[in-house]
Enzyme design. Structure first.
Site, short mmCIF file in Angstrom:
data_model
loop_
_atom_site.label_atom_id
_atom_site.label_comp_id
_atom_site.label_asym_id
_atom_site.label_seq_id
_atom_site.Cartn_x
_atom_site.Cartn_y
_atom_site.Cartn_z
N LYS A 71 0.86 -1.44 -0.10
CA LYS A 71 0.01 0.06 -0.11
C LYS A 71 0.82 1.17 -0.08
O LYS A 71 0.44 2.24 -0.43
CB LYS A 71 -0.85 -0.07 1.15
CG LYS A 71 -1.99 -0.92 1.15
CD LYS A 71 -3.10 -0.85 2.12
CE LYS A 71 -4.27 -1.75 1.91
NZ LYS A 71 -5.24 -1.45 2.98
N ASP A 107 -10.23 3.29 1.69
CA ASP A 107 -10.27 2.75 3.21
C ASP A 107 -11.11 3.62 3.93
O ASP A 107 -11.86 3.35 4.66
CB ASP A 107 -8.97 2.16 3.75
CG ASP A 107 -8.63 0.92 3.16
OD1 ASP A 107 -9.22 0.19 2.59
OD2 ASP A 107 -7.41 0.80 2.93
N GLY A 132 -5.09 2.41 18.01
CA GLY A 132 -4.14 2.00 16.76
C GLY A 132 -3.78 3.14 16.08
O GLY A 132 -4.57 4.06 15.54
N GLY A 135 -1.00 1.44 10.01
CA GLY A 135 -1.56 1.88 8.76
C GLY A 135 -3.16 2.04 8.68
O GLY A 135 -3.56 3.15 8.17
N ALA A 136 -4.22 1.06 9.22
CA ALA A 136 -5.58 1.48 9.21
C ALA A 136 -5.68 2.41 9.99
O ALA A 136 -6.77 3.34 9.84
CB ALA A 136 -5.99 0.19 9.83
P1 ATR Z 1 -2.57 -2.34 10.05
O1 ATR Z 1 -2.04 -2.16 8.62
O2 ATR Z 1 -3.61 -3.39 10.18
O3 ATR Z 1 -3.06 -0.96 10.97
P2 ATR Z 1 -0.06 -2.33 11.34
O4 ATR Z 1 0.32 -1.08 10.62
O5 ATR Z 1 0.83 -3.30 11.61
O6 ATR Z 1 -1.35 -2.89 10.78
O7 ATR Z 1 -0.69 -1.90 12.82
C1 ATR Z 1 -1.10 -2.65 13.84
C2 ATR Z 1 -1.74 -1.98 15.07
O8 ATR Z 1 -2.01 -2.92 15.95
C3 ATR Z 1 -0.74 -0.95 15.59
O9 ATR Z 1 -1.28 0.12 16.40
C4 ATR Z 1 -0.15 -1.98 16.84
O10 ATR Z 1 0.62 -1.40 17.95
P3 ATR Z 1 2.05 -0.76 17.67
O11 ATR Z 1 2.03 0.25 16.80
O12 ATR Z 1 2.54 -0.45 18.92
O13 ATR Z 1 2.87 -2.30 17.09
C5 ATR Z 1 -1.27 -2.64 17.08
N1 ATR Z 1 -1.06 -3.87 17.88
C6 ATR Z 1 -0.78 -5.26 17.44
N2 ATR Z 1 -0.43 -6.27 18.19
C7 ATR Z 1 -0.69 -5.43 19.50
C8 ATR Z 1 -0.67 -5.90 20.60
N3 ATR Z 1 -0.42 -7.28 21.08
N4 ATR Z 1 -0.89 -4.98 21.70
C9 ATR Z 1 -1.04 -3.89 21.51
N5 ATR Z 1 -1.33 -3.35 20.19
C10 ATR Z 1 -0.94 -4.24 19.08
#
Ligand code: ATR
Length: 282
Positions: A71, A107, A132, A135-136
């Site tokens: 993306k 999105d 969060g 990316g999303a």
């Molecule tokens: P996406 O494209 O689905 O947003 P991503 O960019 O990898 O995927 O983002 C994942 C999100 O889930 C992030 O906000 C991540 O927090 P970090 O920035 O601290 O990594 C969050 N996330 C994933 N696993 C997590 C966990 N076990 N506890 C808390 N937050 C988590």
């Protein structure tokens, strides 16, 4: 579906790609409207992304969706970007405009549309707590800002990412207040009390695994809850929302459908049959 010499090709580039719902959703929509289009999944490895994009022009593919992990990486190969794609820094839909490749991000708009249709909620003037900052999360934050939220609080496990996103958005949207907080129970609780819309844009709860630091008693009935996760359909957050009597709590299925519906409209110029697309995904 009948493929003829006139059939127009669209598709999706991703790696891996076998789990995508998009071919089902789009082909059902083409079929319902009798449009001579066919949507194909393409497994594109990161090292082949440039040549895959060149093939859009070479093969006169009418458009593609872009999914993980491409993306952000596609941007440097495109000829133009929509306002949203530019702000978000990510593209999920490419339009082949007579050989010019234009990147869109549907999105965020898909999220706003789903929030309106599925949760009967407008973002304008509202206070948003977004959990969060990946990316999303960035896509949702930008859309909330474009829609005129009054305040966006961004919570993230890695606080630095939330801070950077809040700072970035503050520069672009001067009238909106952005805050960053760590993903800690008491901080989240303080923020929930003051918020209108709570959004989960983390992967916590995906396939039922992982829990947000939020319990049933922390939720109030008038809160609007949007969980971007749709697998399982009743996510752990939606489960506690139901028990707490929250009236408007929905999963991310509507966002998946509407991001596709907006892409469909970009490629075909036709009003998307959203109900058909929803049925195909379900
Ligand atoms: P996406 O494209 O689905 O947003 P991503 O960019 O990898 O995927 O983002 C994942 C999100 O889930 C992030 O906000 C991540 O927090 P970090 O920035 O601290 O990594 C969050 N996330 C994933 N696993 C997590 C966990 N076990 N506890 C808390 N937050 C988590």
């Amino acid at each position: 579906m009948k493929i003829t010499g006139k059939t127009k090709i669209v598709g999706i580039f991703g790696y891996p790609i076998e789990h995508t719902f998009s071919p089902l959703m789009h082909n059902a929509a083409f079929s319902a409207l009798g449009l001579d289009y066919c949507y194909i999944p393409f497994e594109v490895r990161p090292e082949d992304l440039k040549s895959a994009l060149e093939s859009i022009r070479a093969l006169n593919i009418r458009g593609v969706n872009i999914t993980v992990p491409h993306k952000e990486a596609v941007i440097k190969y495109l000829d133009g970007l929509s306002k949203e794609a530019k702000l978000i820094g990510a593209v999920n839909t490419i339009e082949n405009r007579n050989g010019r490749l234009i990147g869109h991000n549907t999105d965020g708009r898909g999220f706003i549309k789903s929030l309106l249709e599925d949760a009967k909620t407008k973002v304008k003037g509202k206070s948003v707590l977004l959990i969060g900052a990946g990316g999303a999360g960035k896509g949702v934050a930008v859309s909330c800002a474009l829609e005129g939220a009054s305040e966006v609080v961004i919570a993230n496990r890695t606080i630095k990412k939330a801070e950077e996103l809040a700072k970035y958005l503050s520069r672009h949207f001067k009238k909106i207040k952005f805050f960053a907080i760590p993903l800690e129970k008491h901080k989240i609780l303080n923020a929930i009390v003051k918020t209108d819309i709570l959004i989960n844009a983390t992967s916590l709860g995906l396939q039922g695994k992982g829990l947000l630091p939020i319990s049933q008693k922390d939720l109030h009935r008038d809160l609007v809850i949007y969980d971007l996760i749709y697998n399982p359909q009743i996510t752990p957050l939606l489960k506690i929302a139901r028990r707490a009597g929250v009236k408007k709590a929905v999963n991310g299925l509507g966002m998946l459908i509407h991001q596709g519906a907006i892409a469909f409209q970009i490629w075909t110029g036709k009003k998307p049959p959203v109900d058909v697309m929803k049925k195909a995904v379900l």
